[in-house]
Design an enzyme around this catalytic site. Structure first.
Site, PDB file in Angstrom:
ATOM      1  CB  VAL A 171      -0.863   0.027   1.278  1.00 58.11           C
ATOM      2  CG1 VAL A 171      -1.922   1.099   1.180  1.00 58.11           C
ATOM      3  CG2 VAL A 171      -1.479  -1.327   1.531  1.00 58.11           C
ATOM      4  CB  CYS A 172       2.928   2.593  -2.134  1.00 57.14           C
ATOM      5  SG  CYS A 172       3.232   0.879  -2.093  1.00 57.14           S
ATOM      6  CB  THR A 173       2.186   7.783  -1.545  1.00 57.01           C
ATOM      7  OG1 THR A 173       1.120   7.569  -0.614  1.00 57.01           O
ATOM      8  CG2 THR A 173       1.936   9.065  -2.317  1.00 57.01           C
TER       9      THR A 173
ATOM     10  NE  ARG B 109      -2.642   5.606   1.975  1.00 55.51           N
ATOM     11  CZ  ARG B 109      -2.316   4.944   0.862  1.00 55.51           C
ATOM     12  NH1 ARG B 109      -1.158   5.151   0.276  1.00 55.51           N
ATOM     13  NH2 ARG B 109      -3.140   4.064   0.337  1.00 55.51           N
TER      14      ARG B 109
END
Ligand SMILES: *[C@@H]1O[C@H](CO)[C@@H](O)[C@H](O)[C@H]1NC(C)=O
Ligand SMILES: *[C@@H]1O[C@H](CO)[C@@H](O)[C@H](O)[C@H]1NC(C)=O
Ligand SMILES: *[C@@H]1O[C@H](CO)[C@@H](O)[C@H](O)[C@H]1NC(C)=O
Ligand SMILES: *[C@@H]1O[C@H](CO)[C@@H](O)[C@H](O)[C@H]1NC(C)=O
Length: 391
Positions: free
Chosen positions: A135-137, A329
């Site tokens: 799970v990232c940006t 986010r």
């Protein structure tokens, strides 16, 4: 005490009593972090036989990899109501899984099992987990002079053991000591550099100096995630491992366009977002894009010029639809990019954006920052002290 929850809603009520409220913020003083957040680098020599390539990287990491595996296994047995059957199955069938994998990956895993003293099945299992829980940006951005940067937070471990006492995710805590930079070389020359977890041989974050940069973010949808994982464990194995596809791209693609084609065409085990940066900002096509993948086909390719002009940003939701309200986010990241402005695009500026809560959260293991022309890659371990959102 640790508990596993597979239900968001039950989880929210729990977390709400646990964690003081946090406020969104755009920090401007997170760079440079202390030296203690740096990670070690290793060379992996692609000219060696596959089984020997990782020995020096993993030989002292057996116990740490084992701890993480135990956490993965208790998660799996939790899904199956505490049954050990599936875990035993993985240990026993692991070598058979390995037979079904393409070379050189099968032999690399054999070498890692040998060097760590862990079972081959465990190493295979350790490797497949990243296909499903990342799970990232990710952000590709260009400064006013047209210099391209690519940065990402890697957030990992959602649902994998919330520690009530420490307000941490067990897996995220166990992962940080395994973060390494790998310099993949042929003939003594760097082919590409990546950020890896020791024992994992696929690619989630990498740079091919002068040519392109790549990060992968998990895409949750109906045909993906846990279902793909279970199908794979239970024997339905069509589709390429994402981590192997990205590694092939890093090893063999000669530039942005070839990488884009390779990432669009292969059938995969799980859906994904590929965030790709090239080396060119002038002319008709700026080279920054987000490739939205279903398992079998490409759903959408979104270019930087149609995104924002000077940057493109991806978390874990399709760019044309709203993020899950519990996990937004994206809006805060855009807010901090806007606050920074294009004048502020730099290693420091992007590190600050990625260190702003809730872009930074309890799942964040590291921030990676890349600049394609110079081949620069730097990586900092990340921590999110309270008040901080769990994901
Ligand atoms: C396992 O490692 C040892 C040395 O640590 C080596 O002698 C042996 O050949 C390796 N076995 C395999 C199957 O790679
Ligand atoms: C929780 O925190 C305590 C003290 O800070 C530490 O000793 C313990 O190892 C932590 N537990 C986990 C699972 O990280
Ligand atoms: C940029 O990438 C292309 C391949 O996409 C390559 O041919 C070219 O040499 C690269 N430019 C520089 C300055 O390295
Ligand atoms: C933008 O960042 C500055 C600090 O650099 C801060 O003072 C300001 O409040 C921020 N603006 C917004 C809209 O977040």
């Amino acid at each position: 005490m640790r508990i596993f929850l597979v239900c968001f809603v039950a989880f929210i009520s729990l977390i709400n009593c646990q964690i003081p409220p946090f406020t969104e913020e755009c920090v401007d003083n997170a760079y440079p972090p202390p030296e203690s957040r740096k990670v070690p680098s290793y060379v992996v020599n692609l000219d060696l036989p596959a089984a020997q390539r990782w020995t020096h990287v993993v030989k002292n990491k057996g116990p740490e990899i084992k701890k993480l595996l135990d956490e993965f296994k208790s998660f799996i047995s939790d899904i199956f109501n505490g049954s050990q059957a599936i875990v035993n199955f993985i240990d026993k069938e692991g070598p058979a899984f390995d037979e079904t994998l393409p070379q050189p990956f099968a032999d690399e895993m054999r070498g890692i099992a040998n060097a760590t003293g862990l079972k081959l099945g465990e190493i295979v299992f350790f490797n497949i987990f990243y296909e499903f829980f990342t799970v990232c940006t990710s952000i590709v951005a260009q400064d006013p002079k047209g210099t391209l940067y690519h940065a990402r937070n890697l957030d990992f471990g959602l649902f994998l053991g919330w520690d009530i006492k420490n307000n941490t995710w067990a897996v995220t805590e166990l992962l940080r000591p395994l973060v390494i930079i790998v310099d993949f070389q042929k003939g003594g020359q760097t082919v590409f550099k990546s950020v890896n977890f020791a024992g994992y041989i696929g690619i989630l974050t990498a740079i091919k100096p002068k040519l392109f940069t790549l990060t992968m973010n998990e895409r949750f949808n109906k045909d993906g995630g846990y279902i793909g994982l279970m199908e794979w464990i239970l024997g339905e194995r069509t589709g390429q491992w994402m981590g192997f596809l990205t590694r092939q791209v890093m090893e063999s693609a000669s530039g942005f366009l070839e990488a884009k084609v390779m990432l669009s065409n292969e059938e995969m085990l799980a859906p994904a977002y590929f965030i790709l940066g090239g080396n060119k900002t002038s002319g008709l096509y700026q080279q920054g894009c987000v490739i939205t993948r279903a398992r079998e086909f490409v759903v959408d390719v979104w270019d930087m010029e149609s995104a924002n002009g000077w940057y493109i940003l991806e978390t874990n939701y399709d760019h044309w639809s709203a993020p899950l309200f519990l996990d937004d986010r994206r809006t805060p990241a855009h807010h901090c990019m806007g606050n920074m402005t294009q004048q502020g695009v730099s290693i420091k500026g992007l590190h600050n954006v990625l260190s702003s809560r809730p872009v930074l959260n309890k799942l964040t293991t590291y921030t990676a920052l890349m600049q394609v022309d110079s081949g620069h890659l730097e990586v900092w371990l990340q921590y999110c002290p309270d008040p901080c959102i769990p994901w």
